[in-house]
Design an enzyme around this catalytic site. Structure first.
Site, PDB file in Angstrom:
ATOM      1  N   GLU A 295     -27.194 -28.438  -7.092  1.00 36.65           N
ATOM      2  CA  GLU A 295     -27.182 -27.498  -8.359  1.00 36.65           C
ATOM      3  C   GLU A 295     -27.352 -25.980  -7.732  1.00 36.65           C
ATOM      4  O   GLU A 295     -27.033 -25.095  -8.675  1.00 36.65           O
ATOM      5  CB  GLU A 295     -28.462 -27.988  -9.173  1.00 36.65           C
ATOM      6  CG  GLU A 295     -28.367 -29.237 -10.115  1.00 36.65           C
ATOM      7  CD  GLU A 295     -26.880 -29.400 -10.855  1.00 36.65           C
ATOM      8  OE1 GLU A 295     -27.070 -28.513 -11.647  1.00 36.65           O
ATOM      9  OE2 GLU A 295     -26.170 -30.077 -10.726  1.00 36.65           O
ATOM     10  N   TRP A 298     -23.940 -24.889  -7.085  1.00 35.40           N
ATOM     11  CA  TRP A 298     -23.082 -24.788  -8.218  1.00 35.40           C
ATOM     12  C   TRP A 298     -23.395 -23.373  -8.737  1.00 35.40           C
ATOM     13  O   TRP A 298     -22.512 -22.631  -9.332  1.00 35.40           O
ATOM     14  CB  TRP A 298     -23.578 -25.831  -9.339  1.00 35.40           C
ATOM     15  CG  TRP A 298     -22.959 -25.162 -10.638  1.00 35.40           C
ATOM     16  CD1 TRP A 298     -23.657 -24.811 -11.740  1.00 35.40           C
ATOM     17  CD2 TRP A 298     -21.561 -25.543 -11.002  1.00 35.40           C
ATOM     18  NE1 TRP A 298     -22.668 -24.501 -12.941  1.00 35.40           N
ATOM     19  CE2 TRP A 298     -21.501 -24.843 -12.262  1.00 35.40           C
ATOM     20  CE3 TRP A 298     -20.487 -25.980 -10.508  1.00 35.40           C
ATOM     21  CZ2 TRP A 298     -20.183 -24.887 -13.131  1.00 35.40           C
ATOM     22  CZ3 TRP A 298     -19.273 -25.965 -11.254  1.00 35.40           C
ATOM     23  CH2 TRP A 298     -19.143 -25.181 -12.333  1.00 35.40           C
ATOM     24  N   TRP A 326      -7.042 -22.752 -31.449  1.00 34.34           N
ATOM     25  CA  TRP A 326      -8.237 -22.916 -32.060  1.00 34.34           C
ATOM     26  C   TRP A 326      -8.406 -22.671 -33.518  1.00 34.34           C
ATOM     27  O   TRP A 326      -7.453 -22.146 -34.222  1.00 34.34           O
ATOM     28  CB  TRP A 326      -9.235 -21.699 -31.244  1.00 34.34           C
ATOM     29  CG  TRP A 326      -9.234 -21.932 -29.955  1.00 34.34           C
ATOM     30  CD1 TRP A 326      -8.797 -21.163 -28.819  1.00 34.34           C
ATOM     31  CD2 TRP A 326     -10.024 -23.077 -29.051  1.00 34.34           C
ATOM     32  NE1 TRP A 326      -9.016 -21.492 -27.561  1.00 34.34           N
ATOM     33  CE2 TRP A 326      -9.821 -22.431 -27.678  1.00 34.34           C
ATOM     34  CE3 TRP A 326     -10.749 -23.977 -29.354  1.00 34.34           C
ATOM     35  CZ2 TRP A 326     -10.266 -23.275 -26.728  1.00 34.34           C
ATOM     36  CZ3 TRP A 326     -11.389 -24.787 -28.321  1.00 34.34           C
ATOM     37  CH2 TRP A 326     -11.005 -24.290 -27.145  1.00 34.34           C
ATOM     38  N   ASN A 361     -29.737 -29.627 -19.539  1.00 28.87           N
ATOM     39  CA  ASN A 361     -28.540 -29.375 -19.150  1.00 28.87           C
ATOM     40  C   ASN A 361     -27.387 -30.481 -19.597  1.00 28.87           C
ATOM     41  O   ASN A 361     -26.284 -30.181 -20.132  1.00 28.87           O
ATOM     42  CB  ASN A 361     -28.286 -29.228 -17.715  1.00 28.87           C
ATOM     43  CG  ASN A 361     -26.878 -29.175 -17.293  1.00 28.87           C
ATOM     44  OD1 ASN A 361     -26.565 -27.867 -17.436  1.00 28.87           O
ATOM     45  ND2 ASN A 361     -26.224 -29.990 -16.234  1.00 28.87           N
ATOM     46  N   TRP A 379     -14.335 -21.656 -27.387  1.00 22.04           N
ATOM     47  CA  TRP A 379     -15.664 -21.818 -26.328  1.00 22.04           C
ATOM     48  C   TRP A 379     -16.350 -20.432 -26.383  1.00 22.04           C
ATOM     49  O   TRP A 379     -17.504 -20.572 -26.039  1.00 22.04           O
ATOM     50  CB  TRP A 379     -15.112 -22.253 -24.904  1.00 22.04           C
ATOM     51  CG  TRP A 379     -14.260 -21.503 -24.234  1.00 22.04           C
ATOM     52  CD1 TRP A 379     -12.745 -21.658 -24.506  1.00 22.04           C
ATOM     53  CD2 TRP A 379     -14.530 -20.536 -23.538  1.00 22.04           C
ATOM     54  NE1 TRP A 379     -12.192 -20.614 -23.334  1.00 22.04           N
ATOM     55  CE2 TRP A 379     -13.138 -19.918 -22.978  1.00 22.04           C
ATOM     56  CE3 TRP A 379     -15.490 -19.638 -22.876  1.00 22.04           C
ATOM     57  CZ2 TRP A 379     -12.960 -18.590 -22.277  1.00 22.04           C
ATOM     58  CZ3 TRP A 379     -15.347 -18.701 -22.384  1.00 22.04           C
ATOM     59  CH2 TRP A 379     -14.136 -18.176 -21.691  1.00 22.04           C
ATOM     60  N   TRP A 402     -19.083 -23.041 -19.758  1.00 19.00           N
ATOM     61  CA  TRP A 402     -18.537 -23.298 -20.929  1.00 19.00           C
ATOM     62  C   TRP A 402     -16.943 -23.394 -20.716  1.00 19.00           C
ATOM     63  O   TRP A 402     -16.222 -24.195 -21.261  1.00 19.00           O
ATOM     64  CB  TRP A 402     -18.285 -21.991 -21.841  1.00 19.00           C
ATOM     65  CG  TRP A 402     -19.906 -22.144 -22.641  1.00 19.00           C
ATOM     66  CD1 TRP A 402     -20.913 -21.910 -22.409  1.00 19.00           C
ATOM     67  CD2 TRP A 402     -19.860 -22.970 -24.098  1.00 19.00           C
ATOM     68  NE1 TRP A 402     -21.787 -22.017 -23.497  1.00 19.00           N
ATOM     69  CE2 TRP A 402     -21.161 -22.629 -24.396  1.00 19.00           C
ATOM     70  CE3 TRP A 402     -19.204 -23.565 -24.728  1.00 19.00           C
ATOM     71  CZ2 TRP A 402     -21.750 -23.425 -25.693  1.00 19.00           C
ATOM     72  CZ3 TRP A 402     -19.281 -24.094 -26.092  1.00 19.00           C
ATOM     73  CH2 TRP A 402     -20.757 -24.086 -26.368  1.00 19.00           C
TER      74      TRP A 402
END
Length: 499
Positions: A295, A298, A326, A361, A379, A402
């Protein structure tokens, strides 16, 4: 030595704080103190430099409301820590490219030391400041510490930037070692005359709504001491089972270190070092420890992507998604923001976010998938809402996350991965405890119906005080139909890209 050089060698050093609001494991501060010079500790609230990111879709990314609340309290904690070292935190407000040279001129500083950052506006600011300061004969020194490794240092064997997380993790973790973090200086000597400081209150960081920050204050302790206490609690408790428990929003299975890391109250290197120590003395924690390190990496991956693709917060990493059809539906967006979608796990997450400035998360992924794929809302709208309401709002992490859910980012989730909010709730909140905490109007429903109230028999709903459309909304979309619509839209993008 000439008089001017001798005067400059005795000049104070400005330590310019940014998102590195700590005294321990602070390379720039340690280097400044080790010179023996007197130190001026400066923080500049700069709402002007986070200017539009590069075209084609520029957007401003100055701090949102939750981040400003955190910053207020983090600065208060930092000022208190500095006072214990015999110095004072100097606060100013305005564009840093003007304020930092101005303070340097006021106090005759010979150097400015600061920590490196990676947002597009920060990259440009650092280059501008270096040129401005050095033109005036003031040394400008930049130090690492916000990341484990600098973006330029991690490359594929072909010399390219990594676009996939797993090989990035392997490359970094296979060669990375971290030594014992450097403790905070015992003392930080101030000059005889400190420059004028604005008051913390004058920065106007606290939101005017009095009900909103109460939940934040109950959940968080901003500052270096709070960060270390949070890390201690995680290492002594949740780390051992982190690999599995981190997916359960009903359990205290995560580290909750993200806001502390974002504001630099603790470093990833210190987390890496101390988690290794804890794993060594805690049998059975190897899997949890490795997952925790992944993590952290990341976060490194997200910052590397932002550094090389500065439009990441606005523009799809995969250009074919610029043509995605969209739906701009204001009522759907508002229902999502307020936790009124009719899907309990989604609503629980959005209400937790509003009340505490944080969201688990796993639930972030569920709520993001619902907005993007069930509602087909762009998004970027969700990203902007998270930016304003999360205490850990981080431009790199927010954008990468996202885009991952939307399927348009680097190493993104496949477009056909569409979370079912009912089955996700049943799997990760099996007893409904998380939903009951944040959606109390359905808390009396039996567990077998807590994630799909509309499927409960009418008499069961009545006995539980649930009246759909009144006490709790009906689902704003049918998930099965919404999923089919999303797959068709993603299929169009995929087909167009292949032509």
């Amino acid at each position: 030595m000439s008089t001017s050089k001798r005067r400059m060698s005795n000049a104070p050093i400005i330590l310019w704080f940014r998102n590195d609001l700590r005294l321990g494991d602070h390379r720039a501060l340690t280097a400044a103190v080790n010179t023996g010079a007197q130190i001026i500790l400066l923080y500049v609230l700069d709402d002007e430099t986070p200017a539009p990111t590069p075209a084609p879709t520029p957007a401003e990314w100055k701090m949102g409301g939750a981040s400003r609340w955190w910053l207020h309290h983090s600065l208060a904690a930092l000022a208190n820590d500095i006072a214990k070292k015999g110095n004072k935190l100097i606060l100013r407000r305005g564009p840093a490219r003007e304020i930092v040279p101005k303070v340097a001129a006021e106090c005759g500083a010979g150097a400015v030391y600061f920590s490196r950052h990676y947002e597009p506006s920060s990259v440009a600011l650092e280059a501008d400041l270096k040129a401005l300061l050095e033109e005036r004969g003031i040394t400008c020194k930049r130090f690492s510490g916000a990341l484990l490794r600098e973006p330029e240092d991690i490359r594929t064997k072909a010399g390219d930037v990594f676009k996939v997380y797993t090989p990035f993790w392997r490359a970094l973790s296979s060669e990375f070692t971290v030594g014992k973090p450097v403790a905070a200086p015992a003392a930080i000597a101030p000059p005889a005359q400190l420059p004028k400081s604005d008051s913390l209150a004058s920065l106007e960081l606290l939101p005017r709504k009095l009900d909103w920050p109460e939940g934040l204050a109950a959940e968080w302790s901003p500052g270096e001491a709070g960060a270390n206490a949070r890390l201690d609690a995680f290492l002594e408790g949740a780390m051992k089972d982190y690999a599995d428990a981190r997916n359960r929003p009903d359990l205290p299975g995560t580290s909750r270190l993200s806001p502390h890391l974002h504001f630099g109250e603790i470093t990833p290197a210190l987390c890496w070092y101390r988690s290794g120590q804890a794993a060594a003395r805690t049998p059975g924690s190897d899997k949890g420890h490795e997952t925790f390190l992944k993590e952290i990496v990341w976060r490194e991956f997200a910052h590397t992507l932002l550094f090389y693709w500065p439009n990441l917060p606005e523009v799809p990493f995969r250009p074919e998604y610029l043509a995605f059809p969209w739906l701009e539906n204001a009522s759907h967006l508002k229902a999502w923001q307020r936790g009124q979608t009719g899907y309990p796990i989604v609503d629980a997450g959005m209400r937790e976010l509003w009340r505490t400035g944080y969201m688990h998360n796993r639930v972030r992924m569920i709520t993001a998938s619902f907005l993007i794929k069930d509602l087909l809302v762009p998004w970027q709208r969700g990203e902007a809402w998270f930016w304003d309401t999360l205490v850990d709002a981080d431009l790199a992490n927010n954008a990468a996350g996202w885009q991952w859910v939307a399927g348009c980012g680097a190493d993104a989730a496949p477009y056909f991965r569409i979370f079912n909010p009912v089955t996700q709730g049943e799997k990760f909140d099996p007893n409904g405890d998380y939903v009951r905490t944040w959606v109390p109007e359905i808390s009396k429903l039996p567990t077998e119906h807590i994630h799909a109230p509309w499927d409960a028999p009418e008499d069961v709903r009545a006995a539980s005080g649930v009246v759909l459309g009144k006490s709790y909304p009906r689902p704003i979309v049918d998930h099965a139909a919404a999923r089919a619509r999303a797959l068709a839209a993603f299929g169009l993008v995929k087909s167009s890209a292949q032509k």
